[in-house]
Write a protein that holds these residues in place. Structure first.
Motif, short mmCIF file in Angstrom:
data_model
loop_
_atom_site.label_atom_id
_atom_site.label_comp_id
_atom_site.label_asym_id
_atom_site.label_seq_id
_atom_site.Cartn_x
_atom_site.Cartn_y
_atom_site.Cartn_z
N UNK A 262 0.85 -1.19 0.00
CA UNK A 262 0.00 0.00 0.00
C UNK A 262 0.88 1.24 0.00
N UNK A 263 0.74 2.10 -0.97
CA UNK A 263 1.53 3.32 -1.04
C UNK A 263 1.06 4.30 0.03
N UNK A 264 2.01 4.90 0.68
CA UNK A 264 1.68 5.90 1.71
C UNK A 264 2.25 7.25 1.28
N UNK A 265 1.45 8.27 1.48
CA UNK A 265 1.90 9.61 1.11
C UNK A 265 2.85 10.16 2.17
N UNK A 266 3.83 10.88 1.70
CA UNK A 266 4.73 11.53 2.62
C UNK A 266 4.04 12.74 3.24
N UNK A 267 4.29 13.01 4.53
CA UNK A 267 3.65 14.18 5.14
C UNK A 267 4.16 15.46 4.51
N UNK A 268 3.29 16.42 4.37
CA UNK A 268 3.67 17.72 3.80
C UNK A 268 3.88 18.77 4.87
N UNK A 269 3.43 18.49 6.09
CA UNK A 269 3.61 19.41 7.21
C UNK A 269 3.93 18.61 8.48
N UNK A 270 4.59 19.28 9.41
CA UNK A 270 4.88 18.64 10.69
C UNK A 270 4.73 19.69 11.78
N UNK A 271 4.55 19.21 13.00
CA UNK A 271 4.33 20.12 14.13
C UNK A 271 5.58 20.17 15.01
N UNK A 272 5.88 21.37 15.50
CA UNK A 272 6.87 21.50 16.57
C UNK A 272 6.11 21.54 17.88
N UNK A 273 6.62 20.79 18.85
CA UNK A 273 5.91 20.62 20.12
C UNK A 273 6.69 21.25 21.27
N UNK A 274 5.97 21.74 22.23
CA UNK A 274 6.58 22.16 23.48
C UNK A 274 6.90 20.89 24.28
N UNK A 275 8.18 20.61 24.52
CA UNK A 275 8.53 19.34 25.18
C UNK A 275 8.08 19.27 26.63
N UNK A 276 7.78 20.42 27.24
CA UNK A 276 7.33 20.42 28.63
C UNK A 276 5.85 20.08 28.74
N UNK A 277 5.06 20.52 27.76
CA UNK A 277 3.61 20.35 27.85
C UNK A 277 3.04 19.41 26.80
N UNK A 278 3.81 19.17 25.72
CA UNK A 278 3.31 18.36 24.62
C UNK A 278 2.41 19.12 23.68
N UNK A 279 2.17 20.40 23.95
CA UNK A 279 1.30 21.20 23.10
C UNK A 279 1.99 21.58 21.79
#
Length: 499
Positions: free
Chosen positions: A3-20
């Motif tokens: 099954x072909x999977x699409x590569x992500x076009x965006x990613x999130x940066x997270x606050x490592x203290x809160x996970x937000x």
């Protein structure tokens, strides 16, 4: 069936203290990286054509804008790394001072100058200058996301290059904000661009055939992969990798000051510092007194995300596994925890850990931990301290604490590292005129200072004949008599014995 999977076009940066989620950013693929490099090539020609004086003016204005946005930058660093806001402010201030130095000193360091030709070429006018490379790719780290890459960015720009910056996927917002600040001051051409993404984005930058040099900061294993990518096109590389740095405490050191500095070197930024203190060697006469002072201070430290916290969380989650493994290995091999222990790992935080009686063969002594842990060792004298300091494949930095100037200088010079501070921690990093870099598995090449400017330029030598010499050995018209006179002259100049 696959099954072909699409590569992500965006990613999130997270606050490592809160996970937000702090922000989302695009994943720039190889095509986007190539387009950025192509734009940089054109921009670099314009930037070089401005000349040193105009580049100096514009970079000083970038410095001014970054200074006015200091708190905004610090808040972004605080959110993306979790480090205390005051630490983020200090980091930004250091970046500002380096940008200032690079802008003000580039012309003097890299400018055209005459060189004495020597007696054998007295008829030649000799000039040396340092020309821009063209386009420099910078791959930055997450632990000091503005200060560390600025050591390459500022110096590369000041040397006349365009820069394409790939920030860490943990701190992309810092790079995006820096690009915004530079674009506002230099709007004509994209002399500084940011490409965001994961490892594939960095790999595309390193393997680009149109990049003239890569400046990389990160782990040794990643550096090897970057080197392999650069090797495809013989792209030169300056690499600043990890360390297992040491503080040496002499018998006549100021123990209070040494403990304060060593503890900062070990625990600041949750120990996530390439030049951080991970081992302490203490001359046996003062071992017990120093350890008591160090532990009393360490016990007062508390990690957290609030303003009263001494340091923040572990930014990269997988680093927690390494920290846990090193603590466990030290204890399994006879070490003792006099502050903290395995229970100190409370994800995403690690409370201070001070270990003693840890064998030199333990992972906690041999491998980079990159966490708020420290091993303290008793040694017979300064010679044994230096010997054990150098018993590692790393060689980045170190510190010596002593009341004896001559003994401190001797130890500092014998430490196999690129930098050593005496009676302080890491002060060389704040001195923009000094080169920064390591040896062995800590990397090669230098950023900062005059060496850092030259790292992003190519030496260009030009000779111009002013008049013809009566004897020309580089001609088919030379005679045996002329060569005999030349040999006689060389013997007169260079043949004598020296005492």
């Amino acid at each position: 069936m696959t099954v072909a999977t699409e590569r992500p076009t965006r990613f999130a940066s997270l606050n490592p203290a809160t996970g937000e989620v702090v922000a989302e950013h695009p994943v720039h693929d190889a095509e986007a990286v190539a387009a950025a490099v192509a734009r940089a090539r054109e921009a670099g020609r314009w930037w070089r054509g401005l000349g040193a004086k105009e580049r100096r003016l514009r970079l000083l204005n970038v410095k001014g804008s970054l200074t006015r946005n200091l708190n905004r930058m610090a808040e972004t660093i605080h959110q993306e790394t979790g480090k205390p806001l005051a630490d983020a402010q200090l980091e930004t201030i250091l970046a500002i001072t380096h940008l200032d130095w690079a802008a003000r000193n580039a012309a003097k360091v890299l400018g055209r100058r005459t060189v004495f030709p020597g007696l054998m070429a007295l008829n030649q006018k000799c000039e040396l200058e340092y020309q821009p490379l063209g386009v420099v790719g910078v791959i930055g780290p997450w632990n000091y996301p503005i200060f560390t890459p600025m050591g390459s960015i500022a110096y590369a720009l000041a040397a006349g290059n365009a820069v394409v910056f790939k920030p860490s996927e943990f701190t992309p917002g810092v790079g995006v904000l820096l690009a915004e600040i530079i674009d506002a001051v230099v709007p004509e051409h994209p002399v500084f661009q940011v490409v965001t993404g994961l490892g594939e984005t960095g790999a595309a930058l390193a393997s680009s055939p149109d990049i003239d040099k890569i400046a990389f900061t990160g782990s040794g294993p990643t550096a090897k992969r970057v080197m392999a990518a650069c090797a495809q096109n013989l792209t030169p590389l300056v690499a600043e990798c990890g360390g297992k740095d040491v503080a040496i405490i002499d018998s006549d050191a100021d123990l209070e000051a040494a403990a304060d500095a060593a503890l900062w070197g070990a625990m600041a930024n949750a120990g996530q510092t390439c030049i951080g203190v991970e081992r302490i060697y203490v001359v046996e006469d003062v071992y017990d007194a120093f350890l008591a002072t160090l532990t009393a201070r360490a016990e007062k430290l508390r990690p957290g995300f609030d303003r009263e916290a001494a340091y923040g969380p572990i930014t990269m989650p997988k680093q927690l596994d390494i920290i846990e493994r090193h603590i466990a290995d030290a204890l399994e091999h006879g070490g003792r925890a006099v502050v903290g222990g395995p229970e100190s790992v409370r994800k995403p935080y690690v409370e201070p850990v001070v270990l003693v009686d840890v064998p030199e063969t333990s992972a906690a002594v041999c491998e980079e931990t990159f966490g708020p842990t420290i091993t303290v060792h008793r040694v017979r004298d300064m010679d044994e301290a230096v010997e054990k300091t150098n018993a590692t494949t790393y060689g980045l930095a170190g510190a010596v604490f002593s009341g004896n100037k001559a003994r401190a200088l001797d130890a500092a010079r014998r430490i196999r590292s690129g930098m050593t501070s005496i009676n302080a921690f890491g002060t060389f990093a704040s001195v923009a005129a000094l080169p920064f870099g390591g040896v062995g598995e800590s990397g090669f090449g230098r950023i900062h200072g005059a060496d850092g400017l030259r790292e992003f330029a190519r030496a260009k030598a030009v000779t111009r004949q002013r008049f013809a010499l009566p004897l020309n050995p580089s001609s088919f018209g030379r005679t045996e008599k002329e060569m005999a006179r030349l040999v006689q002259l060389v013997n007169m100049m260079h043949g004598r014995r020296y005492k």
